[in-house]
Write a protein that holds these residues in place. Sequence first.
Motif, PDB file in Angstrom:
ATOM      1  N   ARG A 184       0.859  -1.180   0.000  1.00  0.00           N
ATOM      2  CA  ARG A 184       0.000   0.000   0.000  1.00  0.00           C
ATOM      3  C   ARG A 184       0.891   1.224   0.000  1.00  0.00           C
ATOM      4  N   SER A 185       0.333   2.356  -0.323  1.00  0.00           N
ATOM      5  CA  SER A 185       1.117   3.584  -0.345  1.00  0.00           C
ATOM      6  C   SER A 185       1.351   4.060   1.078  1.00  0.00           C
ATOM      7  N   ILE A 186       2.616   4.161   1.462  1.00  0.00           N
ATOM      8  CA  ILE A 186       2.999   4.521   2.827  1.00  0.00           C
ATOM      9  C   ILE A 186       3.288   6.015   2.896  1.00  0.00           C
ATOM     10  N   ARG A 187       2.645   6.680   3.842  1.00  0.00           N
ATOM     11  CA  ARG A 187       2.823   8.131   4.014  1.00  0.00           C
ATOM     12  C   ARG A 187       3.333   8.447   5.425  1.00  0.00           C
ATOM     13  N   GLY A 188       4.385   7.763   5.800  1.00  0.00           N
ATOM     14  CA  GLY A 188       5.006   7.972   7.097  1.00  0.00           C
ATOM     15  C   GLY A 188       6.038   6.882   7.344  1.00  0.00           C
TER      16      GLY A 188
ATOM     17  N   GLU B 160       4.033   2.815  11.623  1.00  0.00           N
ATOM     18  CA  GLU B 160       2.624   2.451  11.729  1.00  0.00           C
ATOM     19  C   GLU B 160       1.817   3.478  12.520  1.00  0.00           C
ATOM     20  N   ALA B 161       2.496   4.299  13.314  1.00  0.00           N
ATOM     21  CA  ALA B 161       1.801   5.307  14.120  1.00  0.00           C
ATOM     22  C   ALA B 161       1.532   6.595  13.337  1.00  0.00           C
ATOM     23  N   ALA B 162       2.101   6.723  12.161  1.00  0.00           N
ATOM     24  CA  ALA B 162       1.905   7.934  11.369  1.00  0.00           C
ATOM     25  C   ALA B 162       0.447   8.044  10.928  1.00  0.00           C
ATOM     26  N   PRO B 163      -0.171   9.208  11.089  1.00  0.00           N
ATOM     27  CA  PRO B 163      -1.591   9.372  10.715  1.00  0.00           C
ATOM     28  C   PRO B 163      -1.879   9.003   9.269  1.00  0.00           C
ATOM     29  N   GLY B 164      -0.930   9.293   8.379  1.00  0.00           N
ATOM     30  CA  GLY B 164      -1.150   9.006   6.962  1.00  0.00           C
ATOM     31  C   GLY B 164      -1.210   7.537   6.627  1.00  0.00           C
ATOM     32  N   ASN B 165      -0.822   6.683   7.570  1.00  0.00           N
ATOM     33  CA  ASN B 165      -0.859   5.247   7.326  1.00  0.00           C
ATOM     34  C   ASN B 165      -2.103   4.584   7.910  1.00  0.00           C
ATOM     35  N   ARG B 166      -3.025   5.396   8.378  1.00  0.00           N
ATOM     36  CA  ARG B 166      -4.245   4.828   8.954  1.00  0.00           C
ATOM     37  C   ARG B 166      -5.278   4.465   7.898  1.00  0.00           C
ATOM     38  N   ILE B 167      -5.107   4.989   6.700  1.00  0.00           N
ATOM     39  CA  ILE B 167      -6.133   4.757   5.674  1.00  0.00           C
ATOM     40  C   ILE B 167      -5.826   3.479   4.896  1.00  0.00           C
ATOM     41  N   HIS B 168      -6.858   2.771   4.554  1.00  0.00           N
ATOM     42  CA  HIS B 168      -6.763   1.565   3.739  1.00  0.00           C
ATOM     43  C   HIS B 168      -7.888   1.626   2.708  1.00  0.00           C
ATOM     44  N   MET B 169      -7.536   1.899   1.474  1.00  0.00           N
ATOM     45  CA  MET B 169      -8.538   2.061   0.426  1.00  0.00           C
ATOM     46  C   MET B 169      -8.905   0.709  -0.181  1.00  0.00           C
TER      47      MET B 169
END
Length: 238
Positions: free
Chosen positions: A28-32, A216-225
């Motif tokens: 998945r696209s990781i943002r953090g 895993e704690a980065a807010p940007g990684n909370r989304i799963h499309m």
Amino acid sequence: MTTDLARSQQENTVDETLSFEEVIRVRRSIRGFLDKPVPDSVIREVLQDGQYAPSNCNTQPWNTHVVLGDRLKQLSALLHAKNDAGEFTPDFTFDQNNFYGEYRKRNDALGKAYYEAMNVMREDKDGRRRVGAMNYSFFNAPQAAFLFMPSFGDNVRVAGDMGMYGQTLLLSLAARGLGGIPQTALGFFAGTIREFLGIPEEFKMLFGISFGYVDEAAPGNRIHMDRVPVDTSVTFHA
């Protein structure tokens, strides 16, 4: 190395990579990312996997530049300054407003989920700019790869080759428990990055990939499309 020795080494090596099906679904696209550099040996393994990506007529057009450490920090500062000044130097056009129909709905759904995860509301223009600018900090990744390509004709086929190469890198990262994100936002400053790295003008840049250990704690990684059902995208003809 003899065949027996190679077999012995394989038998004594613990295979920690995931199955193909697991890799496809884990990626998945990781943002953090964690501020923890990926070992050079692992980066080279990922890049070696990328060499096996398919390409038109086996042209293997990718020209990849991996930037890390202080050099990446210097580039980050430059990109932030150029972004603040609105000094864009793209090689190729990109405008999300060109999306239409279901494609636009999917784009909007991602944007909504991401900004909400970052606690930024739609009307918060400053917050949205701040979140968008995280691209130029590479989402805290200690390393990033910039994918350049030669220009052939209308560039459609070579761009397809670059997409297959980029996906191979992303899957290789996922198989090793690492994360990555393809960033067309970096392509907005292709000219700036090319000049900073001393790359010849003949090579054009579509996107870059920030990668590393996932925070895993980065807010940007909370989304799963979600993905649409196969029958939405595929038609069988018999």
